[in-house]
Scaffold this active site. Structure first.
Site, PDB file in Angstrom:
ATOM      1  N   LYS A 129      48.557   1.327 -14.804  1.00  0.00           N
ATOM      2  CA  LYS A 129      48.195   0.343 -13.782  1.00  0.00           C
ATOM      3  C   LYS A 129      49.454  -0.459 -13.461  1.00  0.00           C
ATOM      4  CE  LYS A 129      44.913  -3.328 -12.637  1.00  0.00           C
ATOM      5  NZ  LYS A 129      45.923  -4.320 -12.234  1.00  0.00           N
ATOM      6  N   LEU A 166      39.677  -3.098  -8.632  1.00  0.00           N
ATOM      7  CA  LEU A 166      39.088  -2.401  -9.774  1.00  0.00           C
ATOM      8  C   LEU A 166      38.429  -3.404 -10.701  1.00  0.00           C
ATOM      9  CD1 LEU A 166      41.945   0.098 -10.726  1.00  0.00           C
ATOM     10  CD2 LEU A 166      39.749   0.687  -9.694  1.00  0.00           C
ATOM     11  N   ALA A 190      45.150 -15.863 -18.388  1.00  0.00           N
ATOM     12  CA  ALA A 190      44.339 -17.065 -18.201  1.00  0.00           C
ATOM     13  C   ALA A 190      43.365 -16.879 -17.036  1.00  0.00           C
ATOM     14  CB  ALA A 190      45.237 -18.271 -17.961  1.00  0.00           C
ATOM     15  N   CYS A 201      85.405 -18.210 -35.820  1.00  0.00           N
ATOM     16  CA  CYS A 201      84.392 -19.275 -35.794  1.00  0.00           C
ATOM     17  C   CYS A 201      83.198 -18.892 -36.657  1.00  0.00           C
ATOM     18  CB  CYS A 201      83.953 -19.537 -34.347  1.00  0.00           C
ATOM     19  SG  CYS A 201      82.687 -20.812 -34.170  1.00  0.00           S
ATOM     20  N   GLU A 233      46.153   7.006 -15.907  1.00  0.00           N
ATOM     21  CA  GLU A 233      47.460   6.700 -15.321  1.00  0.00           C
ATOM     22  C   GLU A 233      47.780   5.222 -15.495  1.00  0.00           C
ATOM     23  OE1 GLU A 233      46.518   6.653 -10.676  1.00  0.00           O
ATOM     24  OE2 GLU A 233      45.515   8.290 -11.755  1.00  0.00           O
ATOM     25  N   LYS A 248      42.554  -3.110 -19.273  1.00  0.00           N
ATOM     26  CA  LYS A 248      43.624  -4.105 -19.320  1.00  0.00           C
ATOM     27  C   LYS A 248      44.250  -4.162 -20.713  1.00  0.00           C
ATOM     28  CE  LYS A 248      44.629  -6.502 -16.347  1.00  0.00           C
ATOM     29  NZ  LYS A 248      44.074  -7.690 -15.693  1.00  0.00           N
TER      30      LYS A 248
END
Length: 698
Positions: free
Chosen positions: A119, A87, A41, A439, A117, A323
């Site tokens: 994040k 970044l 968000a 049960c 690599e 991302k």
């Protein structure tokens, strides 16, 4: 991976409101270690602000988070020798390609090599060593100065107090909590009357800044870079000239943790296509990692490329964060359902206000047990942080306590079994119906008949219900005494279906001990643990005779689990007796019984019979679709085969992997094995290797 669309801001008022919301969220996240917005968000909010500012540059507000480290929310009193920047982000392959083109235009040539690599989702710190001794830890702050958190020295794994050489330098990286450390931290906090952390990142940040607590919790450090300090001497010229990948190797050689110590070690590649493959590989490992990542960092590897690309006020122009879709969101807890499992365990499940996480809508999440609800102080109506990764069932990490309105209500716990109304055994953390398996008799029998247990074809839940209702079975041992005439008397049971079912049951009678033990559904064990127990003891009578101390000789069984297994087996003794009387196999093919007490034993529990087997001492991973004689084997059967051949089955490739069995469409695991130099075998080659064990009944 698809681009996350930025929120569109319609006018000046909407823009101003968005800036104010981002300011509050950044202050809560970076300064107070709280989560007003989840990462996804917040990212969408900032992208919307940036898009508006690009269209209306004359309206940019001073409070805008764009172009500022930590959104401009924090500062510090310890100056950084070199700015400690954030970044910039990309969210798709298309955006990444555009970014790489801009870097190459800026430096006037192709980038020679890229570093790829993970994040890590933690708190960025600069750690200063002088003459090899850990001297100071400083947070990122506003990028020019940070907060001194040296009081936390000694609580962070991966940061030795002395390096392997007496050098003076600054190591930069992330301090985080692993999943295990996060659970331990919250347990300690609640024992001391404090509220649990909302997520591992907040836990690491809050713990790093805290002083004078009556308790200590562990964190972990991973380096992502290093630089010289003013008094570093000749080391300055060396570090300035080294490629990024070699800087990390140098730091690791000094004894500092880097991502190379994990299953997602950095890789150096030379093309955009290889970068994208690396991104996909790391993303595929995300769910199995013992810590959180929220993306992949791509950096120009050579010092010359970095120098020529330069840096802006907020971020370097030679590095980017790719991302990944969010696996963590804030939503509301609407209710709690209480479900009863096949062994009588009463498990709470959270009912959530639906929220999209990682490409799917999440409406439910796991709540481990009543004590967990109490420990986390969960209340109906709470805003909660929900985490989901890959195919893992979503879980609630903690309530976002500072968002409470006072209208939240306590969670009501059941007074009797929700399934049958019997009393509840509350003596352990996981509550259980006093009737136990009775049960949920249908669920218990269906589980035992499943493919990875007894594999009784034609015995689905509907048929089990029919058998239970007719009074023909009271547990799964009764399946082995079913009579043909009584089955034929049931509805929809003709001669063919009856004979097929009886034939499948007869085959199930010969299954190996590991399958039979798994069918018992002993709490705290599953397919893998059942195989280990069966391989260790070789027969059911030895398992039943073992006390807690002897059970702890099995890999993966600790003191508490051993005691629980002993108690469970005592409860299951009548069922095991019925199985023996029915002629069900109670031995494990190819397994060697343990020596008698006092007898010499070489190689440990796993090594006494493995020495002469084809996979002795090997850790084996299977990936892709099997072909040839292995094509019909399930993944569980492949794991059984590996362990019968003396090896240890694993689900992920690492430096400890001895062999990867790579079938069709092997994917990222094969790539990882190639990078690590792990031996790779096709299914046909593997079948030849374990040919002697294939002859055993699977």
């Amino acid at each position: 991976m698809t681009t996350n669309p930025a929120g569109v801001l319609a006018d000046t008022a909407a823009y101003a409101a968005a800036v104010e919301e981002a300011k509050r969220a950044a202050a809560a996240y970076y300064a107070a270690d709280e989560s007003v917005l989840d990462d996804d968000a917040y990212d969408r909010l900032v992208r919307g602000i940036a898009a508006y500012e690009e269209e209306h540059p004359q309206e940019v507000l001073d409070a805008s988070p764009t172009g500022k480290v930590a959104g401009g929310a924090v500062s510090g009193d310890v100056p950084h020798t070199v700015p400690m920047l954030s970044l910039d982000n990309v969210f798709s392959a298309e955006q990444f390609v555009t970014w790489t083109a801009s870097v190459e235009r800026r430096i006037g040539r192709p980038v020679a090599a890229w570093s790829v690599e993970p994040k890590l989702d933690g708190l960025a710190v600069a750690v200063r060593y002088r003459q090899g001794r850990l001297d100071r830890m400083i947070t990122r702050g506003d990028g020019t100065a940070g907060e001194d958190v040296s009081h936390a020295i000694g609580t962070v794994l991966g940061l030795p107090e002395r390096l392997a050489a007496p050098v003076t330098l600054e190591v930069r990286g992330e301090i985080l909590m692993t999943n295990e450390q996060f659970e331990q931290a919250n347990a300690v906090r609640t024992e001391h009357g404090a509220a649990p952390f909302a997520n591992p990142r907040n836990g690491a940040a809050g713990t790093l800044r805290a002083k004078d607590r009556p308790y200590r919790v562990e964190m972990t450090f991973f380096a992502y870079g290093a630089l010289a300090l003013p008094d570093s001497g000749d080391l300055a010229a060396t570090l300035d000239a080294l490629p990024h990948s070699e800087v990390l190797e140098y730091v690791a050689g000094l004894g500092v943790h880097t991502a190379a110590d994990t299953a997602v070690a950095p890789r150096t590649v030379t093309s955009v296509e290889e970068v994208q493959a690396g991104v996909e590989d790391i993303a595929a490992l995300r769910a199995s990692l013992p810590f959180g990542i929220d993306g992949i960092v791509i950096k120009a590897d050579l010092a010359a490329d970095q120098r020529d690309a330069g840096s802006g006020t907020r971020a370097p122009r030679w590095a980017i964060a790719y991302k990944l879709p969010a696996v963590e969101k804030v939503t509301r807890l609407l209710g709690v359902e209480w479900n009863v499992g096949r062994t009588g365990i009463i498990a709470p499940r959270a009912v959530l206000e639906p929220v999209e996480i990682d490409g799917s809508t999440v409406s439910y999440a796991t709540l481990h047990n009543p004590a967990d609800i109490t420990r986390r102080d969960l209340r109906l109506g709470d805003h909660v942080m929900v985490y989901k990764a890959g195919d893992i069932i979503p879980r609630i990490e903690a309530p976002v306590a500072h968002l409470r309105t006072g209208e939240e209500k306590p969670v009501e716990f059941p007074g009797v079994c929700p399934q049958c109304g019997s009393e509840i055994d509350m003596s352990e953390q996981r509550w259980r119906c006093t009737r136990g398996r009775d049960c949920r008799l249908v669920a218990s029998i269906s589980y035992a008949a499943g493919r990875d247990q007894l594999d009784i074809e034609g015995l689905g839940a509907t048929r089990v219900v029919q058998l239970v209702d007719a009074g023909l079975v009271q547990d799964f041992a009764d399946l082995f005494t079913l009579e043909r005439d009584r089955l034929l008397a049931l509805e929809r049971m003709g001669e063919t279906s009856t004979d097929n079912l009886l034939a499948a049951i007869e085959t199930a009678r010969t299954r190996p001990l590991s399958r039979v033990f798994c069918a018992l559904g002993v709490r705290g064990t599953g397919r893998s643990m059942s195989r280990r127990i069966a391989r260790h003891f070789a027969s059911m009578d030895r398992i039943v005779a073992a006390d807690a101390e002897v059970l702890q000789q099995v890999d993966g069984i600790g003191k508490e689990k051993a005691a629980a297994v002993v108690t469970e087996l005592e409860e299951l003794a009548p069922l095991i007796g019925k199985l023996v009387a029915a002629g069900v196999n109670m031995t494990e093919p190819g397994a060697t019984p343990p020596p008698e007490p006092g007898a010499a034993q070489e190689g440990g529990a796993d090594g006494r019979e493995a020495a002469g087997l084809p996979l002795a001492g090997m850790t084996v991973v299977v990936t892709g679709a099997m072909t040839g004689v292995l094509a019909e084997l399930s993944r569980n059967q492949m794991n059984e085969l590996i362990e019968r051949a003396g090896g240890k089955s694993s689900s992920s490739v690492s430096k400890r992997t001895s062999l990867l069995v790579a079938g069709e469409k092997a994917g990222s695991k094969r790539t990882k094995a190639e990078e690590l130099g792990v031996r790779i075998a096709a299914p046909e080659e593997f079948a030849e290797l374990v040919e002697s064990c294939l002859a055993l009944d699977m």
